[in-house]
Write a protein that holds these residues in place. Structure first.
Motif, PDB file in Angstrom:
ATOM      1  N   ARG B  14     -52.522  41.905  30.005  1.00 58.19           N
ATOM      2  CA  ARG B  14     -53.106  43.241  29.958  1.00 58.19           C
ATOM      3  C   ARG B  14     -52.011  44.293  29.804  1.00 58.19           C
ATOM      4  O   ARG B  14     -52.121  45.215  29.030  1.00 58.19           O
ATOM      5  N   ARG B  15     -50.927  44.068  30.545  1.00 56.81           N
ATOM      6  CA  ARG B  15     -49.838  45.024  30.467  1.00 56.81           C
ATOM      7  C   ARG B  15     -49.229  45.067  29.065  1.00 56.81           C
ATOM      8  O   ARG B  15     -48.837  46.114  28.584  1.00 56.81           O
ATOM      9  N   GLU B  16     -49.182  43.907  28.422  1.00 52.84           N
ATOM     10  CA  GLU B  16     -48.679  43.871  27.041  1.00 52.84           C
ATOM     11  C   GLU B  16     -49.583  44.670  26.122  1.00 52.84           C
ATOM     12  O   GLU B  16     -49.125  45.421  25.270  1.00 52.84           O
ATOM     13  N   GLU B  18     -51.475  47.105  26.965  1.00 55.19           N
ATOM     14  CA  GLU B  18     -51.294  48.536  27.260  1.00 55.19           C
ATOM     15  C   GLU B  18     -50.035  49.084  26.614  1.00 55.19           C
ATOM     16  O   GLU B  18     -50.002  50.203  26.118  1.00 55.19           O
ATOM     17  N   PHE B  19     -49.004  48.250  26.624  1.00 57.71           N
ATOM     18  CA  PHE B  19     -47.737  48.659  26.027  1.00 57.71           C
ATOM     19  C   PHE B  19     -47.938  48.903  24.530  1.00 57.71           C
ATOM     20  O   PHE B  19     -47.441  49.871  23.972  1.00 57.71           O
ATOM     21  N   ALA B  21     -50.707  49.721  23.159  1.00 56.16           N
ATOM     22  CA  ALA B  21     -51.501  50.946  23.005  1.00 56.16           C
ATOM     23  C   ALA B  21     -50.604  52.177  23.134  1.00 56.16           C
ATOM     24  O   ALA B  21     -50.769  53.164  22.420  1.00 56.16           O
ATOM     25  N   LEU B  22     -49.634  52.085  24.041  1.00 54.94           N
ATOM     26  CA  LEU B  22     -48.693  53.204  24.199  1.00 54.94           C
ATOM     27  C   LEU B  22     -47.915  53.426  22.916  1.00 54.94           C
ATOM     28  O   LEU B  22     -47.704  54.552  22.475  1.00 54.94           O
ATOM     29  N   LYS B  23     -47.503  52.323  22.317  1.00 53.30           N
ATOM     30  CA  LYS B  23     -46.757  52.415  21.065  1.00 53.30           C
ATOM     31  C   LYS B  23     -47.608  53.096  19.995  1.00 53.30           C
ATOM     32  O   LYS B  23     -47.142  53.990  19.293  1.00 53.30           O
ATOM     33  N   TYR B  26     -47.726  56.646  20.654  1.00 52.70           N
ATOM     34  CA  TYR B  26     -46.430  57.249  20.345  1.00 52.70           C
ATOM     35  C   TYR B  26     -46.310  57.512  18.847  1.00 52.70           C
ATOM     36  O   TYR B  26     -45.916  58.585  18.415  1.00 52.70           O
ATOM     37  N   LEU B  27     -46.687  56.509  18.071  1.00 54.51           N
ATOM     38  CA  LEU B  27     -46.509  56.616  16.612  1.00 54.51           C
ATOM     39  C   LEU B  27     -47.484  57.602  15.983  1.00 54.51           C
ATOM     40  O   LEU B  27     -47.297  58.036  14.854  1.00 54.51           O
ATOM     41  N   GLN B  29     -47.995  60.622  16.883  1.00 52.07           N
ATOM     42  CA  GLN B  29     -47.485  61.995  16.884  1.00 52.07           C
ATOM     43  C   GLN B  29     -46.801  62.321  15.572  1.00 52.07           C
ATOM     44  O   GLN B  29     -45.868  61.643  15.171  1.00 52.07           O
ATOM     45  N   LYS B  30     -47.285  63.340  14.920  1.00 55.54           N
ATOM     46  CA  LYS B  30     -46.678  63.754  13.647  1.00 55.54           C
ATOM     47  C   LYS B  30     -46.624  65.266  13.594  1.00 55.54           C
ATOM     48  O   LYS B  30     -47.436  65.956  14.190  1.00 55.54           O
ATOM     49  N   MET B  31     -45.674  65.770  12.839  1.00 56.80           N
ATOM     50  CA  MET B  31     -45.606  67.212  12.652  1.00 56.80           C
ATOM     51  C   MET B  31     -46.695  67.635  11.677  1.00 56.80           C
ATOM     52  O   MET B  31     -46.963  66.939  10.702  1.00 56.80           O
TER      53      MET B  31
END
Lengths: 172, 310
Positions: B14-16, B18-19, B21-23, B26-27, B29-31
């Motif tokens: 599960r933690r993997e 979630e990790f 999902a975090l990635k 993270y990706l 986010q764009k200007m």
């Protein structure tokens, strides 16, 4: 000395501009992951880009340009965080926790986000560059001016703190 | 027991997830287009400021160049690139050692420009102390050889650049006597290279005239004194003070990159003594600060070292 026959060599300024225009979202994402808001993340990228271009004449080797710009951006991020007006992680995390309801998966993902945010700045950078940006360890080591074994051990330590062992992890 | 293991496995998986999902988050986010346009504006502004500075530098250099050209004409009736053995003696600097312009090299076309003056140290043969004279001869020969090596390499790079048409390049090498007292003789070799952007490296050579030997940093201090810590901690203090006073100044200190931070000077750190006799520590571009800070120097006040200076 490198010989580029027939082709005019690019100036440092041109190379740096080109790198920024290729990588700006990467800088932005990284900045955002620290400041958690758009205007500050934008400021960081803009200031970093400005400094890099204005200092372009001090770049010694063009091969090193990408790493050099990245370092300037990182510095910009860390200097930003040092400013007193900037909110601490803790207060941000509390705010975040307040904004999002404690619901199932979302909740534990926020836990993980918090764990990542509470890593020392450099460890967080290493984890982010390695797993989110898929950078190679030697590249990360260059950017941070560390040797690879230091980066490796910091990465190992951080992943332990996050209690994650990725199945396809090549380093552990 | 089995349940515990399964649960642990499950937790890990599960933690993997979630990790991952975090990635993904993270990706994402764009200007925005507008933010990108602003970035472009800042870039253009920086380029415009660079251009203005370059023009200004060119004008100043042009003025200096005119004077230099007259001088060059006297020495070199031929304007083609060639090496002149000038042996033109500069005014006397110090009784025991002289800095003499040994060769000068000038080259200019649309894309390339070199103004190189190679100076050498000449030890006068006037000392009554045979050992001092021997040391003087040895020190000057050693320094001359180092200068030769450094400048030959820079000149060769320049000439390759011209021959291979690698684009704009500028090379300026000159030397300057920094201090000449009865005790010390110091001169600076300054090497500036530019390919639309430039960097400078300064080398300092000091001869202790009482012994005739090259002065090493450690020679300035009494036996066993921990000058390295004293000087390093003073420099660190200064770095922090300057950074607090001026936002534009950045040194590598107390940053998150501990390994990159300035820790300590060494016995081989570049230094010279200024006209007040104070120690000045020199760091080349990028050594203790971002490259854009250029060469940085710290003058160490005499009070800081009064207990340990010889």
């Amino acid at each position: 000395m490198q010989v580029l026959s027939g082709r005019k060599k690019k100036s440092n300024e041109e190379i740096i501009e080109q790198i920024i225009m290729e990588q700006y979202n990467q800088y932005y994402r990284l900045a955002y992951s620290y400041v958690h808001n758009e205007p500050d993340a934008c400021d960081i990228v803009q200031n970093g880009a400005y400094k890099a271009l204005r200092a372009s004449h001090t770049l010694r080797s063009q091969e090193y340009a990408k790493t050099w710009v990245y370092r300037i951006i990182l510095n910009e991020i860390f200097n930003y965080l040092k400013q007193p007006r900037f909110e601490s992680y803790e207060s941000l995390q509390e705010k975040q926790a307040g904004e999002v309801g404690d619901v199932g998966d979302e909740c534990s993902r926020i836990d993980l986000q918090r764990a990542l945010d509470s890593l020392p700045e450099q460890e967080k950078v290493i984890v982010t560059m390695k797993y989110f940006e898929d950078k190679k360890l030697d590249e990360i080591a260059d950017i941070l001016n560390e040797n690879i074994s230091t980066v490796k051990s910091k990465l190992y330590r951080s992943m332990k703190k996050l209690r994650i062992q990725l199945a396809d992890d090549p380093i552990i | 027991m089995e349940d515990y293991r399964l649960e642990k496995e499950h937790g890990k998986a599960r933690r993997e997830e979630e990790f991952k999902a975090l990635k993904a988050g993270y990706l994402k986010q764009k200007m925005s287009q507008e933010q990108l346009r602003n970035l472009q504006l800042v870039i253009n502004q920086a380029k415009e400021e660079n251009r203005r500075e370059r023009n200004k530098a060119r004008q100043i250099k042009g003025a200096v160049g005119a004077a230099a050209a007259i001088l060059a004409f006297v020495i070199l009736p031929n304007t083609s690139p060639k090496v002149a053995y000038a042996m033109e003696q500069l005014p006397l600097v110090g009784e025991l050692v002289k800095l003499v312009t040994f060769r000068s090299y000038e080259y200019e076309d649309e894309m390339h420009e070199a103004q190189v003056e190679i100076s050498k140290l000449v030890a006068e043969q006037i000392s009554k102390d045979g050992r001092q004279q021997k040391n003087l001869n040895k020190s000057t020969a050693e320094i001359n050889e180092e200068i030769d090596k450094l400048t030959a390499q820079l000149l060769e790079d320049f000439q390759i650049h011209v021959r291979e048409e690698l684009g704009y390049k500028e090379l300026i090498i000159n030397s300057e006597v920094i201090v000449s007292t009865p005790e010390y003789f110091t001169f600076k070799l300054s090497c500036y290279q530019s390919e639309a952007s430039g960097y400078e490296t300064n080398y300092y050579y000091t001869i202790d005239l009482s012994t005739g030997k090259r002065l090493k940093l450690g020679d300035l201090f009494v036996e066993g004194a921990d000058y390295i810590s004293e000087i390093s901690s003073y420099i660190k203090e200064q770095m922090q003070r300057q950074m607090a006073e001026n936002q534009g100044k950045i040194y590598w200190i107390n940053s998150e990159f501990e390994d990159m931070d300035f820790q300590t000077i060494t016995g081989d750190t570049t230094f010279y003594l200024n006209e007040k006799g104070n120690l000045v520590i020199v760091f080349q571009e990028g050594e203790v600060a971002p490259m854009y800070m250029g060469i940085v120097v710290f003058e160490i006040p005499s009070e800081v070292l009064e207990n340990i200076r010889k």
